[in-house]
Design a protein around this motif. Structure first.
Motif, PDB file in Angstrom:
ATOM      1  N   PHE A  13       0.840  -1.192   0.000  1.00 12.90           N
ATOM      2  CA  PHE A  13       0.000   0.000   0.000  1.00 12.90           C
ATOM      3  C   PHE A  13       0.877   1.244   0.000  1.00 12.90           C
ATOM      4  CE2 PHE A  13      -1.830   3.297   2.816  1.00 12.90           C
ATOM      5  CZ  PHE A  13      -2.853   3.716   1.993  1.00 12.90           C
ATOM      6  N   ASP A  14       0.523   2.218  -0.830  1.00 17.74           N
ATOM      7  CA  ASP A  14       1.206   3.508  -0.897  1.00 17.74           C
ATOM      8  C   ASP A  14       0.114   4.571  -0.899  1.00 17.74           C
ATOM      9  OD1 ASP A  14       2.467   5.894  -1.622  1.00 17.74           O
ATOM     10  OD2 ASP A  14       3.745   4.939  -3.126  1.00 17.74           O
ATOM     11  N   SER A  15       0.039   5.358   0.144  1.00 15.26           N
ATOM     12  CA  SER A  15      -1.043   6.347   0.284  1.00 15.26           C
ATOM     13  C   SER A  15      -1.055   7.386  -0.835  1.00 15.26           C
ATOM     14  CB  SER A  15      -0.973   7.042   1.646  1.00 15.26           C
ATOM     15  OG  SER A  15       0.247   7.750   1.765  1.00 15.26           O
ATOM     16  N   ARG A  16       0.056   7.540  -1.541  1.00 20.13           N
ATOM     17  CA  ARG A  16       0.088   8.484  -2.665  1.00 20.13           C
ATOM     18  C   ARG A  16      -0.629   7.932  -3.896  1.00 20.13           C
ATOM     19  NH1 ARG A  16       6.184   8.861  -3.314  1.00 20.13           N
ATOM     20  NH2 ARG A  16       5.856   6.728  -2.688  1.00 20.13           N
ATOM     21  N   LEU A  17      -0.692   6.584  -3.997  1.00 22.68           N
ATOM     22  CA  LEU A  17      -1.260   5.946  -5.185  1.00 22.68           C
ATOM     23  C   LEU A  17      -2.552   5.175  -4.930  1.00 22.68           C
ATOM     24  CD1 LEU A  17       2.027   4.394  -6.606  1.00 22.68           C
ATOM     25  CD2 LEU A  17       0.916   6.530  -7.315  1.00 22.68           C
ATOM     26  N   HIS A  18      -2.790   4.812  -3.675  1.00 20.95           N
ATOM     27  CA  HIS A  18      -3.924   3.956  -3.342  1.00 20.95           C
ATOM     28  C   HIS A  18      -4.817   4.583  -2.278  1.00 20.95           C
ATOM     29  CE1 HIS A  18      -0.415   1.169  -4.208  1.00 20.95           C
ATOM     30  NE2 HIS A  18      -1.234   0.961  -5.229  1.00 20.95           N
ATOM     31  N   LYS A  19      -6.096   4.261  -2.342  1.00 20.04           N
ATOM     32  CA  LYS A  19      -7.054   4.647  -1.311  1.00 20.04           C
ATOM     33  C   LYS A  19      -7.637   3.355  -0.741  1.00 20.04           C
ATOM     34  CE  LYS A  19     -11.392   6.896  -0.381  1.00 20.04           C
ATOM     35  NZ  LYS A  19     -12.629   7.391  -0.918  1.00 20.04           N
ATOM     36  N   VAL A  20      -7.533   3.183   0.567  1.00 16.04           N
ATOM     37  CA  VAL A  20      -8.014   1.964   1.220  1.00 16.04           C
ATOM     38  C   VAL A  20      -9.475   2.125   1.612  1.00 16.04           C
ATOM     39  CG1 VAL A  20      -7.737   0.449   3.216  1.00 16.04           C
ATOM     40  CG2 VAL A  20      -5.742   1.465   2.143  1.00 16.04           C
ATOM     41  N   THR A  21     -10.291   1.115   1.270  1.00 11.88           N
ATOM     42  CA  THR A  21     -11.684   1.120   1.710  1.00 11.88           C
ATOM     43  C   THR A  21     -11.970   0.019   2.721  1.00 11.88           C
ATOM     44  OG1 THR A  21     -12.375  -0.222  -0.173  1.00 11.88           O
ATOM     45  CG2 THR A  21     -12.570   2.183  -0.389  1.00 11.88           C
ATOM     46  N   LYS A  22     -11.118  -1.041   2.738  1.00 15.60           N
ATOM     47  CA  LYS A  22     -11.285  -2.128   3.706  1.00 15.60           C
ATOM     48  C   LYS A  22      -9.919  -2.653   4.104  1.00 15.60           C
ATOM     49  CE  LYS A  22     -15.735  -3.816   2.049  1.00 15.60           C
ATOM     50  NZ  LYS A  22     -16.462  -4.954   1.507  1.00 15.60           N
ATOM     51  N   ALA A  23      -9.820  -3.040   5.378  1.00 15.58           N
ATOM     52  CA  ALA A  23      -8.605  -3.664   5.890  1.00 15.58           C
ATOM     53  C   ALA A  23      -9.009  -4.929   6.636  1.00 15.58           C
ATOM     54  CB  ALA A  23      -7.873  -2.712   6.820  1.00 15.58           C
ATOM     55  N   PHE A  24      -8.163  -5.942   6.552  1.00 15.18           N
ATOM     56  CA  PHE A  24      -8.445  -7.240   7.155  1.00 15.18           C
ATOM     57  C   PHE A  24      -7.238  -7.730   7.929  1.00 15.18           C
ATOM     58  CE2 PHE A  24     -10.923  -6.845   3.306  1.00 15.18           C
ATOM     59  CZ  PHE A  24     -12.182  -7.265   3.688  1.00 15.18           C
ATOM     60  N   ILE A  25      -7.484  -8.414   9.037  1.00 16.22           N
ATOM     61  CA  ILE A  25      -6.413  -9.025   9.817  1.00 16.22           C
ATOM     62  C   ILE A  25      -5.909 -10.245   9.037  1.00 16.22           C
ATOM     63  CG2 ILE A  25      -5.887 -10.330  11.916  1.00 16.22           C
ATOM     64  CD1 ILE A  25      -6.284  -7.552  12.752  1.00 16.22           C
ATOM     65  N   ALA A  26      -4.611 -10.311   8.813  1.00 15.89           N
ATOM     66  CA  ALA A  26      -3.995 -11.451   8.132  1.00 15.89           C
ATOM     67  C   ALA A  26      -2.528 -11.520   8.517  1.00 15.89           C
ATOM     68  CB  ALA A  26      -4.149 -11.320   6.620  1.00 15.89           C
ATOM     69  N   ASP A  27      -2.203 -12.416   9.439  1.00 14.72           N
ATOM     70  CA  ASP A  27      -0.821 -12.501   9.910  1.00 14.72           C
ATOM     71  C   ASP A  27       0.092 -13.296   8.986  1.00 14.72           C
ATOM     72  OD1 ASP A  27      -1.872 -14.988  10.411  1.00 14.72           O
ATOM     73  OD2 ASP A  27      -1.275 -15.052  12.512  1.00 14.72           O
ATOM     74  N   PHE A  28      -0.452 -13.910   7.941  1.00 12.51           N
ATOM     75  CA  PHE A  28       0.365 -14.703   7.021  1.00 12.51           C
ATOM     76  C   PHE A  28       0.822 -13.905   5.798  1.00 12.51           C
ATOM     77  CE2 PHE A  28      -4.018 -15.216   5.818  1.00 12.51           C
ATOM     78  CZ  PHE A  28      -4.019 -15.161   4.436  1.00 12.51           C
ATOM     79  N   LEU A  29       0.391 -12.658   5.688  1.00  9.73           N
ATOM     80  CA  LEU A  29       0.806 -11.783   4.592  1.00  9.73           C
ATOM     81  C   LEU A  29       1.518 -10.562   5.167  1.00  9.73           C
ATOM     82  CD1 LEU A  29      -2.414 -11.874   2.381  1.00  9.73           C
ATOM     83  CD2 LEU A  29      -0.204 -12.876   1.821  1.00  9.73           C
ATOM     84  N   PRO A  30       2.382  -9.938   4.385  1.00  6.46           N
ATOM     85  CA  PRO A  30       3.051  -8.725   4.867  1.00  6.46           C
ATOM     86  C   PRO A  30       2.038  -7.623   5.219  1.00  6.46           C
ATOM     87  CG  PRO A  30       4.104  -9.531   2.873  1.00  6.46           C
ATOM     88  CD  PRO A  30       2.848 -10.329   3.052  1.00  6.46           C
ATOM     89  N   ASP A  31       2.404  -6.807   6.180  1.00  4.03           N
ATOM     90  CA  ASP A  31       1.548  -5.706   6.611  1.00  4.03           C
ATOM     91  C   ASP A  31       1.266  -4.755   5.450  1.00  4.03           C
ATOM     92  OD1 ASP A  31       0.169  -4.316   8.747  1.00  4.03           O
ATOM     93  OD2 ASP A  31       1.710  -2.777   8.547  1.00  4.03           O
ATOM     94  N   GLU A  32       0.018  -4.383   5.303  1.00  6.40           N
ATOM     95  CA  GLU A  32      -0.467  -3.434   4.294  1.00  6.40           C
ATOM     96  C   GLU A  32      -0.236  -3.906   2.858  1.00  6.40           C
ATOM     97  OE1 GLU A  32       0.796   0.579   5.308  1.00  6.40           O
ATOM     98  OE2 GLU A  32      -0.775   0.660   6.837  1.00  6.40           O
ATOM     99  N   MET A  33      -0.332  -5.198   2.657  1.00  3.99           N
ATOM    100  CA  MET A  33      -0.288  -5.733   1.300  1.00  3.99           C
ATOM    101  C   MET A  33      -1.685  -5.579   0.690  1.00  3.99           C
ATOM    102  SD  MET A  33       0.499  -9.499  -0.183  1.00  3.99           S
ATOM    103  CE  MET A  33       2.229  -9.267  -0.421  1.00  3.99           C
TER     104      MET A  33
END
Length: 158
Positions: A13-33
């Motif tokens: 995720f890059d706040s300059r290029l992306h807008k987040v509408t949903k976030a999910f807990i997932a410990d098996f993936l890198p943070d903010e993927m």
């Protein structure tokens, strides 16, 4: 200058290029993927035309007030007491679990396999194979993953 689509699924995720509408807990993936693209974003050279609208994972929470990294069980910053949230503003305590739909997971699985992230690929496969074990795309990707990872079983134990 040509207009280019912003890369999303499987990227950070890059706040300059992306807008987040949903976030999910997932410990098996890198943070903010980024795991899903709701709508595409575009750039022309160095100029942003439109941000991509995306869903992301959260596996690590850093206090937006003081910058302290929290432990997995903490909902509030242990240093300043500020509530821990994702980029979309969802508090950690209200964050939903990782989604299980094929619509989200098949494109992400393809990207994780392209990137060579066998661990994440195997976890995503275990999630979707439980829900759609006979889906032709799932079966095809299971066969590919079993050739890459000798520890991966096409027949998971539940």
């Amino acid at each position: 200058k040509a207009v280019s689509k912003i890369q999303t699924v499987g990227q950070q995720f890059d706040s300059r290029l992306h807008k987040v509408t949903k976030a999910f807990i997932a410990d098996f993936l890198p943070d903010e993927m980024i795991i899903f693209e709701e709508s595409a974003g575009f750039v022309s050279g160095n100029k942003l035309i439109q941000k991509a609208v995306v869903w992301i994972t959260k596996s690590k929470f850093v206090c937006s007030e003081c910058g302290k990294v929290s432990k997995p069980h903490e909902l509030f910053c242990p240093q300043c007491g500020y509530e821990l949230t994702a980029a979309d503003g969802t508090s950690k305590k209200d964050m939903p679990p990782y989604p299980t739909s094929l619509e989200v997971n098949l494109p992400l699985l393809d990207e994780m396999m392209k990137q060579g992230n066998v661990k994440a690929s195997a976890k995503i496969m275990s999630i979707i194979s439980k829900l759609s074990p006979n889906n032709p795309e799932v079966v095809k990707k299971q066969a590919i993953l079993s050739r890459v990872d000798p520890n991966f079983s096409m027949y998971p134990t539940y």
